[in-house]
Motif scaffolding. Structure first.
Motif, PDB file in Angstrom:
ATOM      1  N   LEU A 118       0.955  -1.322   0.112  1.00 21.88           N
ATOM      2  CA  LEU A 118       0.172  -0.061  -0.003  1.00 21.88           C
ATOM      3  C   LEU A 118       0.918   1.100   0.055  1.00 21.88           C
ATOM      4  N   GLU A 119       0.804   1.845  -1.227  1.00 25.00           N
ATOM      5  CA  GLU A 119       1.841   3.153  -1.197  1.00 25.00           C
ATOM      6  C   GLU A 119       0.882   4.192  -1.038  1.00 25.00           C
ATOM      7  N   VAL A 120       1.381   5.035  -0.185  1.00 25.24           N
ATOM      8  CA  VAL A 120       0.270   6.223   0.477  1.00 25.24           C
ATOM      9  C   VAL A 120       1.027   7.461   0.440  1.00 25.24           C
ATOM     10  N   ASP A 121       0.397   8.547  -0.057  1.00 19.31           N
ATOM     11  CA  ASP A 121       0.711   9.849  -0.365  1.00 19.31           C
ATOM     12  C   ASP A 121      -0.366  10.891   0.509  1.00 19.31           C
ATOM     13  N   ILE A 122       0.092  11.404   1.644  1.00 23.21           N
ATOM     14  CA  ILE A 122      -0.785  12.533   2.138  1.00 23.21           C
ATOM     15  C   ILE A 122      -0.685  13.606   1.590  1.00 23.21           C
ATOM     16  N   LYS A 123      -1.801  14.252   1.407  1.00 19.33           N
ATOM     17  CA  LYS A 123      -1.955  15.311   0.503  1.00 19.33           C
ATOM     18  C   LYS A 123      -1.807  16.720   1.266  1.00 19.33           C
ATOM     19  N   ARG A 124      -0.491  17.268   0.870  1.00 23.62           N
ATOM     20  CA  ARG A 124      -0.166  18.456   1.489  1.00 23.62           C
ATOM     21  C   ARG A 124      -0.007  18.466   3.054  1.00 23.62           C
ATOM     22  N   PHE A 125       0.642  17.597   3.509  1.00 23.92           N
ATOM     23  CA  PHE A 125       0.686  17.101   4.909  1.00 23.92           C
ATOM     24  C   PHE A 125       0.937  18.287   5.905  1.00 23.92           C
ATOM     25  N   PHE A 126       2.255  18.785   5.279  1.00 21.04           N
ATOM     26  CA  PHE A 126       2.655  20.055   6.171  1.00 21.04           C
ATOM     27  C   PHE A 126       1.810  21.436   6.219  1.00 21.04           C
ATOM     28  N   ASP A 127       1.403  21.633   5.122  1.00 16.94           N
ATOM     29  CA  ASP A 127       0.289  22.764   4.874  1.00 16.94           C
ATOM     30  C   ASP A 127      -0.858  22.479   5.673  1.00 16.94           C
ATOM     31  N   THR A 128      -1.301  21.260   5.915  1.00 18.44           N
ATOM     32  CA  THR A 128      -2.761  21.041   6.480  1.00 18.44           C
ATOM     33  C   THR A 128      -2.872  20.485   7.861  1.00 18.44           C
ATOM     34  N   LEU A 129      -1.724  20.159   8.357  1.00 22.69           N
ATOM     35  CA  LEU A 129      -1.476  19.866   9.887  1.00 22.69           C
ATOM     36  C   LEU A 129      -2.395  20.565  10.713  1.00 22.69           C
ATOM     37  N   ASP A 130      -3.212  19.935  11.414  1.00 22.41           N
ATOM     38  CA  ASP A 130      -4.173  20.720  12.195  1.00 22.41           C
ATOM     39  C   ASP A 130      -3.676  21.133  13.583  1.00 22.41           C
ATOM     40  N   HIS A 131      -3.555  22.424  13.831  1.00 20.86           N
ATOM     41  CA  HIS A 131      -2.957  22.847  15.132  1.00 20.86           C
ATOM     42  C   HIS A 131      -3.642  22.562  16.325  1.00 20.86           C
ATOM     43  N   GLY A 132      -5.116  22.464  16.404  1.00 19.85           N
ATOM     44  CA  GLY A 132      -5.680  21.953  17.558  1.00 19.85           C
ATOM     45  C   GLY A 132      -5.361  20.432  17.986  1.00 19.85           C
ATOM     46  N   HIS A 133      -5.528  19.677  16.973  1.00 18.70           N
ATOM     47  CA  HIS A 133      -5.215  18.211  17.193  1.00 18.70           C
ATOM     48  C   HIS A 133      -3.556  18.141  17.677  1.00 18.70           C
ATOM     49  N   LEU A 134      -2.863  18.864  17.011  1.00 25.68           N
ATOM     50  CA  LEU A 134      -1.425  18.816  17.464  1.00 25.68           C
ATOM     51  C   LEU A 134      -1.186  18.932  18.812  1.00 25.68           C
ATOM     52  N   GLN A 135      -2.090  20.114  19.459  1.00 30.02           N
ATOM     53  CA  GLN A 135      -1.554  20.778  20.764  1.00 30.02           C
ATOM     54  C   GLN A 135      -2.175  19.782  21.704  1.00 30.02           C
ATOM     55  N   GLN A 136      -3.385  19.210  21.268  1.00 24.20           N
ATOM     56  CA  GLN A 136      -4.082  18.113  22.106  1.00 24.20           C
ATOM     57  C   GLN A 136      -2.988  16.979  22.447  1.00 24.20           C
ATOM     58  N   ILE A 137      -2.435  16.242  21.270  1.00 26.70           N
ATOM     59  CA  ILE A 137      -1.610  15.230  21.225  1.00 26.70           C
ATOM     60  C   ILE A 137      -0.311  15.752  22.186  1.00 26.70           C
ATOM     61  N   LEU A 138       0.260  16.787  21.969  1.00 22.51           N
ATOM     62  CA  LEU A 138       1.310  17.396  22.736  1.00 22.51           C
ATOM     63  C   LEU A 138       1.076  17.440  24.174  1.00 22.51           C
ATOM     64  N   ARG A 139      -0.037  17.851  24.694  1.00 22.04           N
ATOM     65  CA  ARG A 139      -0.458  18.219  26.010  1.00 22.04           C
ATOM     66  C   ARG A 139      -0.520  16.748  26.828  1.00 22.04           C
ATOM     67  N   ARG A 140      -0.270  15.578  26.198  1.00 19.42           N
ATOM     68  CA  ARG A 140      -0.423  14.217  26.794  1.00 19.42           C
ATOM     69  C   ARG A 140       0.862  13.702  27.482  1.00 19.42           C
ATOM     70  N   ARG A 141       1.882  14.390  26.759  1.00 20.58           N
ATOM     71  CA  ARG A 141       3.404  14.295  27.318  1.00 20.58           C
ATOM     72  C   ARG A 141       4.088  15.435  27.659  1.00 20.58           C
ATOM     73  N   ILE A 142       3.650  16.528  27.036  1.00 20.73           N
ATOM     74  CA  ILE A 142       4.400  18.023  27.516  1.00 20.73           C
ATOM     75  C   ILE A 142       3.376  18.687  27.946  1.00 20.73           C
ATOM     76  N   ARG A 143       3.544  19.068  29.437  1.00 21.32           N
ATOM     77  CA  ARG A 143       2.678  19.741  30.193  1.00 21.32           C
ATOM     78  C   ARG A 143       3.413  21.041  30.767  1.00 21.32           C
ATOM     79  N   ASP A 144       4.506  21.437  30.226  1.00 15.11           N
ATOM     80  CA  ASP A 144       5.213  22.473  30.459  1.00 15.11           C
ATOM     81  C   ASP A 144       4.912  23.752  29.711  1.00 15.11           C
TER      82      ASP A 144
END
Length: 417
Positions: A141-167
């Motif tokens: 299965l050869e996969v291409d994420i469409k415009r990954f760096f341009d569409t990365l969701d800030h809200g989801h990223l910050q939620q993911i970060l807060r699980r490990r980084i709480r500083d």
């Protein structure tokens, strides 16, 4: 404790830490919106590092806008946006990446190879090669994420970060970088999603995001439900999944877009595909068509016979990457055709050595040899166009190459023999 949230991390970022971050920051990179280079920053190094530390910890640091430029992509008809931070911002991003990278390195899975210490694209290719040989191939299965760096969701990223980084200090800094302005063509804008390619911290944030979205999900929820083996290999946002069974691959292909859509990502409909990749002798016994090929990390992967007559997975330079290299060499020779021969020779040597350093793998000598010959022909063509009387015959070119020899093809990375 592995997986626990960490609340006190910013204390690591002292002047000594920043000095090490400065040492690791590339000094020859393009300049940001302030026009300051590494040499200007170094003139008052200690004062600049002290100011960065104080501003970061007091919360007064303001992330400067990122200067956006576009570089050719693929066949040259498209471009990729690259964000260029200021040099001071690069140093601070490096310092923060060093802290949170150490935290996440204990959590990242072995399937991830991109932008991690001690890991490389060649190791990813070798891991995929070994897995395919052990499994006798199957379906890729050869996969291409469409415009990954341009569409990365800030809200989801910050939620993911807060699980490990709480500083709070580190989270505020990351938030400022995600929301920093983008300067392009004299116009300042503020994208609501994405993280600039070219930012020092962007590859790490991408790894953290896809660790959650793909790696852990595949290991925890997908693999236990499959009927046979499957192997995921990921390098940053490039990944493939190798399956023994076609029905397993079809099930994952069906659910993967839904999983990515949940996190604001989309798969490219034309570049995401299922490729038959069973070992040729087994495909013949089953009456199946011969195996296809797929591209990953600039290489085309295909089945071939080893020197011992065994079926192995080999790699050659992907056609688009080979064409792009030739195009760049042609353009460089055209632009520099009036430069002294010694300078032209030095430039071409650097280009070929750089190409060999990445593409010089065991099964790729033929492509390297072809590039070597093509480069000589391109150089001769543009030397012949220096003036109306500058025609250079091949015998004359061979004499010139005795004085200014181009580096012969060589294998740098040996595996899969």
């Amino acid at each position: 404790m592995p997986g626990a949230g960490l609340t006190t991390l910013a204390h690591h970022i002292d002047v000594d830490w920043l000095r090490e971050a400065y040492r690791r920051t590339r000094k020859s990179g393009a300049r940001g919106v302030d026009g300051q280079g590494a040499e200007q920053f170094a003139e008052h190094l200690e004062d600049n590092l002290l100011a960065l530390r104080d501003q970061a910890k007091s919360g007064t640091y303001r992330a400067p806008a990122v200067r956006r430029v576009h570089i050719p992509k693929g066949d040259g008809t498209q471009t990729r946006p690259i964000g260029i931070p200021t040099f001071a911002d690069k140093v601070l991003q490096r310092a923060v990446a060093m802290v949170i990278g150490a935290v996440y390195e204990t959590s990242f899975l072995d399937v991830s190879y991109g932008f991690r210490p001690g890991r490389s694209a060649h190791q990813a290719c070798e891991a995929l090669q070994n897995a395919a040989v052990r499994m006798g191939g199957g379906w890729v299965l050869e996969v291409d994420i469409k415009r990954f760096f341009d569409t990365l969701d800030h809200g989801h990223l910050q939620q993911i970060l807060r699980r490990r980084i709480r500083d709070g200090v580190l989270l505020r800094l990351i938030g400022k970088w995600l929301n920093a302005g983008v300067l392009e063509g004299g116009v300042l804008s503020y994208p609501e999603e994405g993280t600039p390619q070219g930012g020092v911290i962007s590859p790490l944030l991408a790894n953290i995001y896809l660790h959650e979205v793909l790696d852990e999900w595949f290991a925890r929820e997908v693999q236990p439900r499959l009927r046979d083996r499957a192997v995921l290999v990921r390098y940053a946002d490039d990944f493939v999944i190798l399956f023994v069974r076609k029905d397993d691959a079809m099930r994952v292909l069906d659910i993967l877009p839904k999983r990515f859509a949940k996190y604001g990502l989309a798969l490219h409909p034309d570049k995401t595909r299922l490729v038959p990749f069973c070992r040729p002798d087994r495909a013949a016994l089953r009456g199946e068509d011969g195996p296809g090929t797929f591209d990953l990390l600039g290489f085309t992967h295909y089945w071939g016979l080893s020197r011992k007559g065994k079926w192995v997975v080999k790699q050659r330079t992907a056609n688009d990457r080979f064409s792009r290299t030739l195009r760049r060499i042609r353009e460089w020779c055209r632009v520099h055709r009036h430069a002294p021969l010694k300078a032209q020779h030095l430039g071409l040597v650097r280009k070929l050595d750089g190409h060999y350093a990445y593409f010089g793998i065991t099964s790729n000598f033929e492509a390297l040899h072809r590039l070597w010959h093509e480069t000589k022909a391109i150089w001769r063509k543009w030397l012949s166009r220096r003036s109306a009387k500058a025609f250079l015959s091949w015998p004359a070119m061979h004499r010139l190459l005795e004085r200014f020899p181009l580096p012969s093809p060589r294998i740098v990375h040996r595996y899969g023999t």
